[in-house]
Motif scaffolding. Structure first.
Motif, mmCIF file in Angstrom:
data_model
loop_
_atom_site.group_PDB
_atom_site.id
_atom_site.type_symbol
_atom_site.label_atom_id
_atom_site.label_comp_id
_atom_site.label_asym_id
_atom_site.label_seq_id
_atom_site.Cartn_x
_atom_site.Cartn_y
_atom_site.Cartn_z
ATOM 1 N N ILE A 47 0.832 -1.204 0.000
ATOM 2 C CA ILE A 47 0.000 0.000 0.000
ATOM 3 C C ILE A 47 0.865 1.252 0.000
ATOM 4 O O ILE A 47 0.605 2.204 -0.746
ATOM 5 C CB ILE A 47 -0.974 -0.019 1.199
ATOM 6 N N ILE A 48 1.913 1.268 0.818
ATOM 7 C CA ILE A 48 2.799 2.432 0.868
ATOM 8 C C ILE A 48 3.477 2.636 -0.483
ATOM 9 O O ILE A 48 3.588 3.764 -0.972
ATOM 10 C CB ILE A 48 3.837 2.277 2.001
ATOM 11 N N PHE A 50 2.344 1.857 -3.381
ATOM 12 C CA PHE A 50 1.333 2.333 -4.308
ATOM 13 C C PHE A 50 0.992 3.802 -4.047
ATOM 14 O O PHE A 50 0.859 4.598 -4.977
ATOM 15 C CB PHE A 50 0.080 1.462 -4.189
ATOM 16 N N VAL A 51 0.869 4.172 -2.771
ATOM 17 C CA VAL A 51 0.460 5.523 -2.401
ATOM 18 C C VAL A 51 1.579 6.534 -2.664
ATOM 19 O O VAL A 51 1.308 7.671 -3.059
ATOM 20 C CB VAL A 51 0.017 5.545 -0.916
ATOM 21 N N GLN A 53 3.494 6.849 -5.006
ATOM 22 C CA GLN A 53 3.534 7.292 -6.398
ATOM 23 C C GLN A 53 2.756 8.589 -6.590
ATOM 24 O O GLN A 53 3.064 9.372 -7.491
ATOM 25 C CB GLN A 53 2.963 6.215 -7.319
ATOM 26 N N ASP A 54 1.743 8.830 -5.748
ATOM 27 C CA ASP A 54 0.874 9.999 -5.923
ATOM 28 C C ASP A 54 1.103 11.105 -4.903
ATOM 29 O O ASP A 54 0.840 12.270 -5.196
ATOM 30 C CB ASP A 54 -0.597 9.565 -5.851
ATOM 31 N N ILE A 55 1.518 10.770 -3.697
ATOM 32 C CA ILE A 55 1.693 11.795 -2.662
ATOM 33 C C ILE A 55 3.138 11.772 -2.166
ATOM 34 O O ILE A 55 3.846 10.786 -2.352
ATOM 35 C CB ILE A 55 0.702 11.587 -1.488
ATOM 36 N N ALA A 60 2.854 10.154 3.167
ATOM 37 C CA ALA A 60 2.503 8.732 3.197
ATOM 38 C C ALA A 60 2.913 8.101 4.522
ATOM 39 O O ALA A 60 2.178 7.281 5.086
ATOM 40 C CB ALA A 60 3.167 8.009 2.036
ATOM 41 N N LEU A 63 0.369 9.138 7.082
ATOM 42 C CA LEU A 63 -0.871 8.357 6.938
ATOM 43 C C LEU A 63 -0.707 6.947 7.483
ATOM 44 O O LEU A 63 -1.616 6.403 8.118
ATOM 45 C CB LEU A 63 -1.280 8.303 5.468
ATOM 46 N N ARG A 64 0.448 6.350 7.240
ATOM 47 C CA ARG A 64 0.705 5.002 7.769
ATOM 48 C C ARG A 64 0.720 5.020 9.290
ATOM 49 O O ARG A 64 0.157 4.144 9.940
ATOM 50 C CB ARG A 64 2.024 4.460 7.236
ATOM 51 N N SER A 67 -2.808 5.313 10.543
ATOM 52 C CA SER A 67 -3.589 4.084 10.378
ATOM 53 C C SER A 67 -3.233 3.051 11.432
ATOM 54 O O SER A 67 -4.051 2.191 11.766
ATOM 55 C CB SER A 67 -3.381 3.508 8.979
#
Length: 71
Positions: A47-48, A50-51, A53-55, A60, A63-64, A67
Motif C-alpha cells: 500500500i505504501i 502504491f500511495v 507514487q501519488d503523494i 505517506a 498516513l501510515r 492508520s
C-alpha cells in the motif's frame, strides 16, 4: 582477584517461578499469528509503495502512522 559481575546463586531460577508446560495448540497458534503479522507487513508495504507514487513520502509515512493508531 576480581569479583564476578553476577554471583553463581543469581544464575539459577527462583523456586517460586515454574515454567508452564506448553499446551497442545501453542505452536500452531504462534505460527498462525506469525503468518498474520507477515501478511500485515506485506500489505502495508504494498500500500505504501502504491500511495507514494501519488503523494509525497512524508505524507505517506504520516498516513501510515495514523492508520496504526486506528481503533
Amino acid at each position: 582477584m576480581s569479583t564476578p559481575l553476577m554471583s553463581p546463586l543469581r544464575r539459577t531460577r527462583p523456586a517460586s517461578i515454574r515454567p508452564e508446560p506448553l499446551q497442545p495448540g501453542d505452536n500452531l497458534r504462534g505460527a498462525g499469528l506469525m503468518t498474520l503479522s507477515m501478511m500485515g507487513f506485506t500489505c502495508n508495504d504494498a500500500i505504501i509503495k502504491f500511495v507514494v507514487q501519488d503523494i509525497p513520502l512524508y505524507q505517506a509515512i504520516t498516513l501510515r502512522g495514523c492508520s496504526c493508531c486506528w481503533p
